[in-house]
Each structure stands twice: as C-alpha cells, then as structure tokens.
Scaffold this motif. Structure first.
Motif, short mmCIF file in Angstrom:
data_model
loop_
_atom_site.label_atom_id
_atom_site.label_comp_id
_atom_site.label_asym_id
_atom_site.label_seq_id
_atom_site.Cartn_x
_atom_site.Cartn_y
_atom_site.Cartn_z
N ALA A 26 0.84 -1.20 0.00
CA ALA A 26 0.00 0.00 0.00
C ALA A 26 0.87 1.24 0.00
CB ALA A 26 -0.92 0.01 1.22
N VAL A 28 0.52 5.45 1.17
CA VAL A 28 -0.28 6.43 1.90
C VAL A 28 0.36 7.79 1.68
CG1 VAL A 28 -1.44 6.95 4.07
CG2 VAL A 28 -0.63 4.62 3.65
N GLU A 32 -3.31 11.52 3.98
CA GLU A 32 -4.25 10.43 3.71
C GLU A 32 -4.30 9.46 4.89
OE1 GLU A 32 -3.58 10.23 -1.16
OE2 GLU A 32 -3.06 8.50 0.11
N LEU A 34 -5.08 5.47 5.51
CA LEU A 34 -5.36 4.11 5.04
C LEU A 34 -5.96 3.34 6.20
CD1 LEU A 34 -5.04 1.68 3.04
CD2 LEU A 34 -2.79 1.32 4.08
N THR A 35 -7.12 2.72 5.98
CA THR A 35 -7.78 1.95 7.03
C THR A 35 -7.62 0.47 6.77
OG1 THR A 35 -9.43 3.68 7.41
CG2 THR A 35 -9.96 1.47 8.20
N GLU A 200 -15.24 4.87 7.31
CA GLU A 200 -15.93 5.81 6.43
C GLU A 200 -15.56 7.25 6.74
OE1 GLU A 200 -19.98 4.72 7.02
OE2 GLU A 200 -19.87 2.97 5.67
N GLY A 204 -10.42 7.44 3.40
CA GLY A 204 -9.38 6.94 2.50
C GLY A 204 -9.65 5.51 2.07
N ARG A 205 -8.62 4.90 1.52
CA ARG A 205 -8.72 3.51 1.06
C ARG A 205 -8.94 2.58 2.25
NH1 ARG A 205 -3.57 0.16 -1.35
NH2 ARG A 205 -4.61 -1.85 -1.62
N ILE A 206 -9.73 1.53 2.04
CA ILE A 206 -10.01 0.54 3.08
C ILE A 206 -9.53 -0.82 2.62
CG2 ILE A 206 -11.79 -0.60 4.46
CD1 ILE A 206 -13.54 1.91 4.00
N ILE A 207 -8.73 -1.48 3.46
CA ILE A 207 -8.28 -2.84 3.20
C ILE A 207 -8.90 -3.74 4.26
CG2 ILE A 207 -6.30 -4.42 3.15
CD1 ILE A 207 -4.61 -2.09 2.17
#
Length: 210
Positions: A26, A28, A32, A34-35, A200, A204-207
C-alpha cells in the motif's frame, strides 16, 4: 504546516507459527488515512507493532516500510519518527496537562509554554495547562493525547482503534478532529479498526483482512 510526508508499504508479510496473518502492499500519501479493517486476531495491531518497531519475536515479519524513502524496518523504534494513538489516551498521571504536552515536544522547540497554550486553545481547552489529567473527561483526555502526538512532530501516524472507548456521541466529533488535524499536518496515517464508521469517516482507502 509540516513537511509533506509519504509512506509506502512494500511486500509486508507477517506470520505466526508458519501461518500467514497478513500480506500487504500500500501507499499512503500526505494527509491520507489508510484503514485496515478486520476482526480481533486478524493481525491489525500486529501490523502496527511491526511498523512502530516493537513487534514480538514470536512473529515472523518481512517487507519494507518506506517513509520519505527511508526504510523504517532498519531503524530502532525511537528513530522512526512515527506517532501512535491508542484506544486509551495514556496520559502521564504524574504530569499536568501542560507537562503531558511538553513531554513529546522536540527538545530544541522554542517558546514551549506559548506553544502549549496555543495548542490547548486549538483543541478547545484554553487554560487547562495546570489541570491534573485525572480531572478530565474522556473526550478531553483524547484531545490532549492527540495534541501531544502532533506536538511531537511525527512524520507518520499509526492509529490503533483510538475511538473505540469513547461514548457514541463523542466518536464522530473526535474522528472529525483527529482526521482533520492529520490532513492539515500532511501526515500519512494508518488506522486499524473493526468499526465501519471509523473507516468511512477516515475517507481513505479501506483494506479488509480475513
């Protein structure tokens, strides 16, 4: 405004007793979040421990974490420049609120007293410097912990379910405060949580881990 920082996770692999817990690639960017979501035991906190430099030797880990091009995995924990925010504020009980804020500040910081007062005003706690942390509410403690982290001038931030012990009414307010501050500071951040609303609000992006 801080310098703009960038975090890259390359081929991160963590295993326990030969069983893979997680594998991750990933990037970041500055500001940002990143979750990484998953249930207990999925390896979320283990990932943070690896990045922060205090992973238990029981785990086998490989891969690189590049912060501004520097491989953190080759550095001792205290030299990684990473800020941590946990479920509990972990304020020092023997220090005043101001003492807690001063604790993380770089030694060369000028005008420390003025900076502490300005920081308290920014989080809605003007004049709280002499207070005993034990007299603060849960939300006030969380705000002090956040500001202590920011005053330590980190280059990246790891968030370990920092909202899970707050009352429901406080969670959204604290998420807005935390994520807003991290964006304003240009800090790449990694949030681990099992709460979809955390993810939410992070924006950001969720993995999702198994």
């Amino acid at each position: 405004m801080n310098d703009r920082h960038h975090l890259v996770l390359k081929d991160i692999h963590i295993a326990l007793d030969g069983v893979t817990l997680l594998a991750l690639d990933a990037e970041v960017g500055p500001g940002e979040v990143l979750t990484v979501m998953g249930p207990s035991g999925s390896g979320k906190s283990t990932l943070l421990a690896y990045l922060a430099g205090f992973l238990s030797p029981a785990f086998a880990a490989s891969g690189r974490a590049l912060l501004d091009g520097q491989d953190l995995t080759r550095l001792p924990a205290e030299q990684r420049g990473i800020g941590l925010l946990f479920q509990d504020p972990l304020l020092f009980p023997h220090l005043s609120v101001a003492g807690n804020l001063r604790f993380g500040m770089p030694r060369a910081t000028a005008d420390r007293a003025e900076r502490v007062e300005a920081a308290l005003a920014q989080i809605g706690l003007p004049g709280f410097g002499k207070r005993d942390p034990a007299t603060l509410s849960g939300g006030q403690k969380a705000r002090v912990a956040l500001m202590r982290l920011l005053l330590s001038a980190p280059r990246a931030v790891l968030l370990d379910e920092p909202f899970s012990k707050l009352d429901t009414a406080l969670r959204h307010e604290m998420r807005e405060l935390v994520f807003g501050r991290l964006r304003d500071a240009g800090l790449p951040s990694l949030l681990v949580t099992h709460d979809r609303e955390d993810a939410e609000d992070a924006g950001g992006r969720i993995i999702a881990l198994e």
